[in-house]
Design a protein around this motif. Structure first.
Motif, PDB file in Angstrom:
ATOM      1  N   THR A  25      16.158 -33.590 -19.426  1.00  0.00           N
ATOM      2  CA  THR A  25      14.606 -33.671 -19.805  1.00  0.00           C
ATOM      3  C   THR A  25      14.645 -35.002 -20.939  1.00  0.00           C
ATOM      4  O   THR A  25      15.723 -35.218 -21.322  1.00  0.00           O
ATOM      5  N   GLY A  26      13.571 -35.398 -20.988  1.00  0.00           N
ATOM      6  CA  GLY A  26      13.172 -36.552 -22.098  1.00  0.00           C
ATOM      7  C   GLY A  26      13.131 -37.956 -21.483  1.00  0.00           C
ATOM      8  O   GLY A  26      13.024 -38.981 -22.526  1.00  0.00           O
ATOM      9  N   GLY A  27      13.379 -37.985 -20.335  1.00  0.00           N
ATOM     10  CA  GLY A  27      13.317 -39.602 -19.739  1.00  0.00           C
ATOM     11  C   GLY A  27      11.958 -40.162 -20.041  1.00  0.00           C
ATOM     12  O   GLY A  27      11.069 -39.404 -20.426  1.00  0.00           O
ATOM     13  N   GLY A  28      12.065 -41.509 -19.594  1.00  0.00           N
ATOM     14  CA  GLY A  28      10.609 -42.134 -19.885  1.00  0.00           C
ATOM     15  C   GLY A  28      10.782 -43.548 -19.910  1.00  0.00           C
ATOM     16  O   GLY A  28      11.868 -44.192 -19.693  1.00  0.00           O
ATOM     17  N   SER A  29       9.680 -44.214 -20.600  1.00  0.00           N
ATOM     18  CA  SER A  29       9.666 -45.459 -20.582  1.00  0.00           C
ATOM     19  C   SER A  29       9.640 -45.943 -22.068  1.00  0.00           C
ATOM     20  O   SER A  29       8.891 -45.243 -23.059  1.00  0.00           O
ATOM     21  N   VAL A  30      10.487 -47.121 -22.436  1.00  0.00           N
ATOM     22  CA  VAL A  30      10.391 -47.730 -23.720  1.00  0.00           C
ATOM     23  C   VAL A  30      10.610 -49.100 -23.693  1.00  0.00           C
ATOM     24  O   VAL A  30      11.195 -49.761 -22.717  1.00  0.00           O
ATOM     25  N   GLN A  31       9.941 -49.768 -24.803  1.00  0.00           N
ATOM     26  CA  GLN A  31      10.046 -51.205 -24.864  1.00  0.00           C
ATOM     27  C   GLN A  31      11.247 -51.585 -25.379  1.00  0.00           C
ATOM     28  O   GLN A  31      12.033 -51.001 -25.953  1.00  0.00           O
ATOM     29  N   GLY A  82      14.342 -52.744 -27.424  1.00  0.00           N
ATOM     30  CA  GLY A  82      14.585 -52.663 -28.705  1.00  0.00           C
ATOM     31  C   GLY A  82      14.264 -51.232 -29.245  1.00  0.00           C
ATOM     32  O   GLY A  82      14.538 -50.835 -30.467  1.00  0.00           O
ATOM     33  N   GLY A  83      13.436 -50.417 -28.554  1.00  0.00           N
ATOM     34  CA  GLY A  83      13.034 -49.126 -28.777  1.00  0.00           C
ATOM     35  C   GLY A  83      14.282 -48.154 -28.805  1.00  0.00           C
ATOM     36  O   GLY A  83      15.502 -48.285 -28.342  1.00  0.00           O
ATOM     37  N   SER A  84      13.658 -46.919 -28.897  1.00  0.00           N
ATOM     38  CA  SER A  84      14.857 -45.698 -28.978  1.00  0.00           C
ATOM     39  C   SER A  84      14.256 -44.569 -27.718  1.00  0.00           C
ATOM     40  O   SER A  84      13.075 -44.282 -27.790  1.00  0.00           O
ATOM     41  N   LEU A  85      15.014 -44.101 -27.365  1.00  0.00           N
ATOM     42  CA  LEU A  85      14.749 -42.788 -26.561  1.00  0.00           C
ATOM     43  C   LEU A  85      15.889 -41.742 -26.692  1.00  0.00           C
ATOM     44  O   LEU A  85      16.985 -42.153 -26.679  1.00  0.00           O
ATOM     45  N   ARG A  86      15.361 -40.460 -26.528  1.00  0.00           N
ATOM     46  CA  ARG A  86      16.573 -39.300 -26.401  1.00  0.00           C
ATOM     47  C   ARG A  86      16.245 -38.563 -25.233  1.00  0.00           C
ATOM     48  O   ARG A  86      15.388 -38.173 -25.031  1.00  0.00           O
ATOM     49  N   ILE A  87      17.344 -38.366 -24.527  1.00  0.00           N
ATOM     50  CA  ILE A  87      17.517 -37.679 -23.459  1.00  0.00           C
ATOM     51  C   ILE A  87      18.445 -36.069 -23.784  1.00  0.00           C
ATOM     52  O   ILE A  87      19.334 -36.289 -24.212  1.00  0.00           O
ATOM     53  N   SER A  88      18.077 -35.141 -23.124  1.00  0.00           N
ATOM     54  CA  SER A  88      18.561 -33.868 -23.206  1.00  0.00           C
ATOM     55  C   SER A  88      19.204 -33.293 -21.942  1.00  0.00           C
ATOM     56  O   SER A  88      18.457 -33.507 -20.902  1.00  0.00           O
ATOM     57  N   CYS A  89      19.811 -32.619 -22.142  1.00  0.00           N
ATOM     58  CA  CYS A  89      20.613 -31.876 -20.716  1.00  0.00           C
ATOM     59  C   CYS A  89      20.839 -30.345 -21.226  1.00  0.00           C
ATOM     60  O   CYS A  89      21.638 -30.074 -22.155  1.00  0.00           O
ATOM     61  N   SER A  90      20.252 -29.326 -20.521  1.00  0.00           N
ATOM     62  CA  SER A  90      20.518 -27.920 -20.769  1.00  0.00           C
ATOM     63  C   SER A  90      21.201 -27.343 -19.625  1.00  0.00           C
ATOM     64  O   SER A  90      20.859 -27.354 -18.449  1.00  0.00           O
ATOM     65  N   GLY A  91      22.578 -26.672 -19.770  1.00  0.00           N
ATOM     66  CA  GLY A  91      23.205 -25.882 -19.040  1.00  0.00           C
ATOM     67  C   GLY A  91      22.733 -24.566 -18.912  1.00  0.00           C
ATOM     68  O   GLY A  91      22.647 -23.884 -20.008  1.00  0.00           O
ATOM     69  N   SER A  92      22.928 -23.910 -17.682  1.00  0.00           N
ATOM     70  CA  SER A  92      22.565 -22.642 -17.508  1.00  0.00           C
ATOM     71  C   SER A  92      23.642 -21.979 -16.470  1.00  0.00           C
ATOM     72  O   SER A  92      23.902 -22.787 -15.673  1.00  0.00           O
ATOM     73  N   GLY A  93      23.832 -20.495 -16.494  1.00  0.00           N
ATOM     74  CA  GLY A  93      24.523 -20.040 -15.284  1.00  0.00           C
ATOM     75  C   GLY A  93      25.887 -20.247 -15.544  1.00  0.00           C
ATOM     76  O   GLY A  93      26.577 -19.749 -14.762  1.00  0.00           O
ATOM     77  N   GLY A  94      26.243 -20.589 -16.751  1.00  0.00           N
ATOM     78  CA  GLY A  94      27.968 -20.577 -17.032  1.00  0.00           C
ATOM     79  C   GLY A  94      28.172 -20.951 -18.493  1.00  0.00           C
ATOM     80  O   GLY A  94      27.162 -21.102 -19.371  1.00  0.00           O
ATOM     81  N   ASP A  95      29.270 -20.861 -18.974  1.00  0.00           N
ATOM     82  CA  ASP A  95      29.700 -21.147 -20.293  1.00  0.00           C
ATOM     83  C   ASP A  95      30.547 -22.613 -20.224  1.00  0.00           C
ATOM     84  O   ASP A  95      31.556 -22.735 -19.934  1.00  0.00           O
ATOM     85  N   PHE A  96      29.793 -23.503 -20.877  1.00  0.00           N
ATOM     86  CA  PHE A  96      29.908 -24.777 -20.694  1.00  0.00           C
ATOM     87  C   PHE A  96      30.919 -25.356 -21.912  1.00  0.00           C
ATOM     88  O   PHE A  96      31.298 -26.455 -22.019  1.00  0.00           O
ATOM     89  N   LYS A  97      31.262 -24.307 -22.910  1.00  0.00           N
ATOM     90  CA  LYS A  97      31.922 -24.905 -24.180  1.00  0.00           C
ATOM     91  C   LYS A  97      33.336 -25.339 -23.812  1.00  0.00           C
ATOM     92  O   LYS A  97      33.890 -26.254 -24.210  1.00  0.00           O
ATOM     93  N   MET A  98      33.770 -24.790 -22.586  1.00  0.00           N
ATOM     94  CA  MET A  98      35.382 -25.140 -22.221  1.00  0.00           C
ATOM     95  C   MET A  98      35.202 -26.375 -21.258  1.00  0.00           C
ATOM     96  O   MET A  98      36.312 -26.768 -20.719  1.00  0.00           O
ATOM     97  N   LEU A  99      34.141 -26.746 -21.141  1.00  0.00           N
ATOM     98  CA  LEU A  99      33.941 -28.279 -20.312  1.00  0.00           C
ATOM     99  C   LEU A  99      33.539 -29.504 -21.143  1.00  0.00           C
ATOM    100  O   LEU A  99      32.922 -29.321 -22.197  1.00  0.00           O
TER     101      LEU A  99
END
Length: 117
Positions: free
Chosen positions: A7-13, A15-32
């Motif tokens: 989530t969080g994609g989009g357009s930016v000029q 020199g600007g900043s953008l933040r994208i996130s990723c959420s995992g489900s269905g498993g335990d991602f701590k060991m990956l």
């Protein structure tokens, strides 16, 4: 079902900043290890940044183009990984993919990031 959702994609000029996130489900991602890749039209998918599993102490790796501009972080308890992008350039325009593990490597569907004036 193991799943990654960006989530969080989009357009930016430039020199600007953008933040994208990723959420995992269905498993335990701590060991990956979790990573961000990107793919621009006509180009191969390339690694942007990687962060190790919980046992790695949060070890990170950045591609040369990302070093000093991008920051990867994780919340191991929430199975999330974030990419903060600063001082963005038009050549950063791409679809950004979240990834977990190595074999098998799990992929999200991607988030479009466009840097344009």
């Amino acid at each position: 079902q193991v799943q990654l959702v960006e989530t969080g994609g989009g357009s930016v000029q430039p020199g600007g900043s953008l933040r994208i996130s990723c959420s995992g489900s269905g498993g335990d991602f701590k060991m990956l290890a979790m990573a961000w890749y990107r793919q621009a039209p006509g180009n191969e998918r390339e690694l942007v940044a990687r962060m190790g599993n919980i046992g790695s102490g949060g070890a990170t790796y950045y591609a040369d183009f990302a070093e000093g501009r991008f920051t990867i972080s994780r919340d191991y308890a929430e199975n999330t990984v974030i990419l903060e992008m600063n001082m963005m350039r038009p050549e950063d325009t791409a679809v950004y993919y979240c990834s977990a593990g190595i074999s098998p490597q799990i992929w999200g569907r991607g988030a479009q990031v466009t840097v344009s004036s």
